[in-house]
Design a protein around this motif. Sequence first.
Motif, PDB file in Angstrom:
ATOM      1  N   SER A 107     -22.516  13.739  -4.005  1.00 56.27           N
ATOM      2  CA  SER A 107     -21.421  13.143  -4.350  1.00 56.27           C
ATOM      3  C   SER A 107     -20.386  12.707  -3.235  1.00 56.27           C
ATOM      4  O   SER A 107     -20.429  13.560  -2.214  1.00 56.27           O
ATOM      5  CB  SER A 107     -20.796  13.903  -5.523  1.00 56.27           C
ATOM      6  N   ALA A 121     -22.503  11.001 -12.231  1.00 57.47           N
ATOM      7  CA  ALA A 121     -21.826   9.767 -11.894  1.00 57.47           C
ATOM      8  C   ALA A 121     -22.648   8.526 -12.610  1.00 57.47           C
ATOM      9  O   ALA A 121     -21.718   7.649 -12.755  1.00 57.47           O
ATOM     10  CB  ALA A 121     -22.193   9.636 -10.357  1.00 57.47           C
ATOM     11  N   ASP A 126     -19.639   5.053 -12.853  1.00 62.02           N
ATOM     12  CA  ASP A 126     -19.415   4.965 -11.513  1.00 62.02           C
ATOM     13  C   ASP A 126     -19.846   4.054 -10.797  1.00 62.02           C
ATOM     14  O   ASP A 126     -21.182   3.829 -10.877  1.00 62.02           O
ATOM     15  CB  ASP A 126     -19.490   6.307 -10.635  1.00 62.02           C
ATOM     16  N   THR A 129     -21.320   6.089  -5.429  1.00 58.97           N
ATOM     17  CA  THR A 129     -21.386   7.710  -5.304  1.00 58.97           C
ATOM     18  C   THR A 129     -21.818   7.738  -3.778  1.00 58.97           C
ATOM     19  O   THR A 129     -21.822   6.835  -2.855  1.00 58.97           O
ATOM     20  CB  THR A 129     -22.583   8.407  -6.131  1.00 58.97           C
TER      21      THR A 129
END
Length: 307
Positions: A107, A121, A126, A129
């Motif tokens: 990450s 994630a 997200d 990453t």
Amino acid sequence: MRIVFAGAPAFACPTLEALQAAGYPVVAVLTQPDRPAGRGRKLTPTPVKTLADEFAIPVHTPENGAVAEQIVQEYHPDVVVVVAYGLILPASLLTIPRFGCLNIHASLLPRWRGAAPIARAIEAGDAQTGVTIMRLDAGLDTGPMLAHATTDIGPTDTALTLADRLARLGPETLLPVLNALHRGASVPEVAQPTTGATYARKLRKEEGVIDWQREALALDRQIRALTPWPEARTVIGDVATKICAARAVEIEGEPAPGVVLQVKPDLLIGTGRGALCVTSLQAASGRAQVAASFLQAHPLRPGDRIG
């Protein structure tokens, strides 16, 4: 530059391969003990152990941190490289190598410290990453950062596809750091920010149950985050079924959650907001199939309720 490598799953193997290809002497490997796997529950070595055996590298499976420390002391390494090892190393071990213990974390720290950064994630939506090269300290993924690299999270990425990409990105990011240390060059270390830290808790099997009251976009992310494990699942008729692939779609109106909206040309199921277009399913006793093939054996009609 003597290296002890600590890792267990397939995610760690590309790094061990890269160290060998680069000519770095890996003098020992630490990994998890053989564990029962598969339907036969046969004792199975970790992927890292299998690879280390191919390279004829001595392998150790310490049961705790104290034993791991004794092993590391015996090899006098310049650095310990840690990739998804799964065993917490004692603080006293971290000071043994000349260059400390370097960890490849999947990450962009400080986001997603902890056990399941890749899945969390995706689950959180997200956009990006990456991997972070950090020096281990006594905290949980809190050590100073030496390098990082980013990658986008695509709309069809699963935890499996993203892990494969990050597993290759890890050694690409680590090797320049090791090369610099080997040359005696200075490698700047950056303390992790005190804000923006999140914790990626370990995945649990019960997280796979689909709640059709949730919005379609959240279910799309859940399915992708939990592939390959523990996998998203529901019940169709009386058949336990895994949802292998799906995507969120917008529709007019407010569909009833868990109700089949259409079966042709696509299988659409209502959610708390929007619909889920299910493209691949797997009955508990079968194999993954495209939706059309699955529906031949397990027919559904618009208006049927699942879950």
